[in-house]
Design a protein around this motif. Structure first.
Motif, mmCIF file in Angstrom:
data_model
loop_
_atom_site.group_PDB
_atom_site.id
_atom_site.type_symbol
_atom_site.label_atom_id
_atom_site.label_comp_id
_atom_site.label_asym_id
_atom_site.label_seq_id
_atom_site.Cartn_x
_atom_site.Cartn_y
_atom_site.Cartn_z
ATOM 1 N N UNK A 185 36.666 48.149 103.744
ATOM 2 C CA UNK A 185 35.769 48.923 104.609
ATOM 3 C C UNK A 185 34.916 49.929 103.821
ATOM 4 N N UNK A 189 31.459 53.557 109.963
ATOM 5 C CA UNK A 189 31.772 54.131 111.262
ATOM 6 C C UNK A 189 31.860 55.664 111.242
ATOM 7 N N UNK A 190 32.183 56.215 110.077
ATOM 8 C CA UNK A 190 32.380 57.664 109.977
ATOM 9 C C UNK A 190 31.238 58.353 109.237
ATOM 10 N N UNK A 194 32.281 62.026 109.699
ATOM 11 C CA UNK A 194 33.116 62.496 108.584
ATOM 12 C C UNK A 194 32.506 61.986 107.280
ATOM 13 N N UNK A 197 34.596 61.695 104.059
ATOM 14 C CA UNK A 197 35.609 60.632 103.993
ATOM 15 C C UNK A 197 34.942 59.286 103.716
ATOM 16 N N UNK A 200 34.058 58.583 100.088
ATOM 17 C CA UNK A 200 35.152 58.154 99.205
ATOM 18 C C UNK A 200 35.275 56.641 99.186
ATOM 19 N N UNK A 201 35.146 56.035 100.369
ATOM 20 C CA UNK A 201 35.272 54.576 100.439
ATOM 21 C C UNK A 201 34.094 53.906 99.743
ATOM 22 N N UNK A 233 22.484 58.071 96.744
ATOM 23 C CA UNK A 233 22.037 59.165 95.880
ATOM 24 C C UNK A 233 22.932 60.397 95.973
ATOM 25 N N UNK B 45 44.650 57.945 103.602
ATOM 26 C CA UNK B 45 44.656 59.205 102.834
ATOM 27 C C UNK B 45 44.228 60.397 103.679
ATOM 28 N N UNK B 76 38.792 53.965 111.186
ATOM 29 C CA UNK B 76 37.430 53.420 111.167
ATOM 30 C C UNK B 76 37.281 52.123 111.945
#
Lengths: 284, 192
Positions: A185, A189-190, A194, A197, A200-201, A233, B45, B76
């Motif tokens: 993922x 969606x976030x 968020x 978060x 990070x992915x 960026x 996490x 998600x």
């Protein structure tokens, strides 16, 4: 061949180049697209977290339209695809749903365009169209979540290792890199709620793409594209350098390889520089 | 990872495990805690209760704890847990059910943004029949953080406009009537 076509809301805005490139490539491959007249939103990621019945009804409204055409329905957006498939499964397996005619069953198949193009055209037909082979490009194919998951909804044969996009790009002579993050993922969606978060992915995907030796990423989902291209960026590598990884819709790469003149216009819409890599290698 | 405190009132809350099973249609009691869901979860996490523990909490009737968790809002919906569950529990759908229950009461302040986003998104569908991205994002940003929120989106918004990625005028569809009807029915059911 004729199919009906559900573009989905983002293809009217942020993913305009996905729609334009798909429509161009479909024309090149002799696929006649008939946009569903009066299509409405599938409910996306918000309806199913809010109300199950609403989520199904929003999808089914479009399936009713598609049924009238008696053709297969092709869908470029992974999220739309999964929500329409979920609606299909719900009406085909549950007996009664309010507002849906009794005995309703979907006529044609609902198909995501990456599988549709590969299954219907195959290597030969794609190769025949290639004017500019993409040897200089080393993409990793990123399918994201909703083309394949969950398999009881999507009917994906191999939900953890889809291959259609890899096969398509190999037919364009791209130097496709293998990696283990095809369906991990991106946190799309976030992205708004968020962002820290989600980043990070996304950063992990970039790191893994580079580790696999890729010089670009190919996608088949507007949300994945937004999440990988738009905020790139704002994300830096652990050593502070920027990633500079162009993110292409796989249909853009097809159109480019087919020698389509409109391609430059599609790449102008990207927020992460998508043209330098191509012009450096004489592809644009 | 925060531990779950078992309160004396456990099981006596508004919802039992059985009730969640009825609402979601998922057999939560089938979970045998193999942890495949938590091991594959990309958001674990950021979760205060890992997915397999969510299932365990529900089995024990600790529904309130789960409804007040961050977990249900940072999920998600990537469907990895559902895909890998050896007992065919659609875990992501259980989380959807929990979000629906949580939203009926009050979503905890720290996760408010997610609920605000979904409301803004659905309002756009209800209004236009299709999502109009630009006005939806502005509406979300304003409801979430007021004018500061809108300002945060401004630079990106302007650049996307320059790139031709913004549709300025929303489509207004005759089919919007049917969509409004879907919302009306859903709202009525919820009120029951």
């Amino acid at each position: 061949m004729k199919v009906s076509y559900y573009p989905g809301c983002s293809l009217e805005g942020t993913a305009k180049e996905y729609g334009q490139s798909f429509e161009t490539v479909a024309r090149d491959l002799g696929i006649e697209l008939h946009e569903l007249n009066g299509w409405t939103c599938c409910g996306a990621s918000s309806a199913h977290v809010t109300n199950d019945e609403m989520a199904v009804s929003l999808g089914v409204r479009n399936l009713l339209l598609a049924n009238k055409t008696r053709m297969d329905l092709v869908v470029p957006c992974a999220a739309c695809y999964q929500r329409l498939k979920a609606a299909e499964k719900a009406v085909n397996t549950r007996k009664t749903i309010e507002g849906i005619p009794a005995g309703f069953a979907t006529q044609g198949r609902i198909r995501h365009i990456v599988d549709f193009i590969w299954e219907e055209c195959g290597e030969q037909a794609i190769r025949e169209k290639v004017r500019k082979p993409l040897q200089a490009l080393s993409p990793v194919c990123y399918y994201g979540c909703l083309v394949t998951r969950p398999p009881h909804i999507t009917d994906a044969r191999d939900p953890e290792d889809p291959r259609a996009m890899d096969d398509i790009l190999k037919s364009l002579d791209a130097n496709v890199k293998n990696w283990s993050y095809k369906t991990d993922c991106c946190g799309g969606n976030l992205m708004l709620t968020h962002p820290e978060l989600a980043r990070k992915l996304v950063a992990r995907l970039f790191d893994m793409a580079l580790e696999a030796g890729a010089n670009c990423i190919a996608v088949g989902c507007p949300m994945c594209h937004a999440s990988l291209d738009t905020v790139q960026r704002d994300i830096t590598r652990s050593d502070g350098a920027s990633y500079n990884l162009p993110v292409y819709y796989f249909t853009e790469l097809m159109g480019l390889a087919f020698g389509n003149r409109a391609a430059g216009g599609w790449f102008n819409r990207h927020l992460t520089d998508a043209k330098s890599l191509l012009s450096r290698n004489g592809l644009l | 990872m925060a531990s779950v405190t078992v309160r004396e009132t456990a099981g006596a809350g508004l919802y039992s495990r059985k009730r969640i099973e009825e609402m979601s249609g998922e057999k939560i009691s089938a979970c045998f805690q193999c942890e495949k869901c938590s091991n594959g979860c990309p958001m674990v996490f950021a979760m205060d209760i890992q997915p397999h523990r969510v299932m365990h909490c529900l089995q024990l009737g600790l529904v309130e704890e789960v409804l007040n968790s961050d977990t249900i809002w940072v999920c998600v919906s990537c469907q990895t847990c559902t895909t890998r569950c050896p007992n065919d529990i659609d875990i992501a759908h259980v989380v959807d059910t929990l979000r629906q229950l949580s939203a009926r009461r009050q979503v905890k302040e720290s996760q408010k943004s997610v609920a605000v986003f979904h409301t803004a998104f659905l309002s756009s569908i209800k209004r236009f029949g299709r999502v109009h991205e630009a006005s939806m994002v502005v509406s979300y940003a304003f409801q979430n953080e007021g004018i500061t929120g809108v300002r945060k989106q401004l630079n990106l918004g302007l650049e996307m406009m320059r790139k031709g990625k913004i549709k300025l005028v929303p489509s207004r569809l005759w089919a919007g009537k049917q969509v409004k009807e879907i919302f009306r029915k859903a709202g009525r059911k919820r009120a029951q």
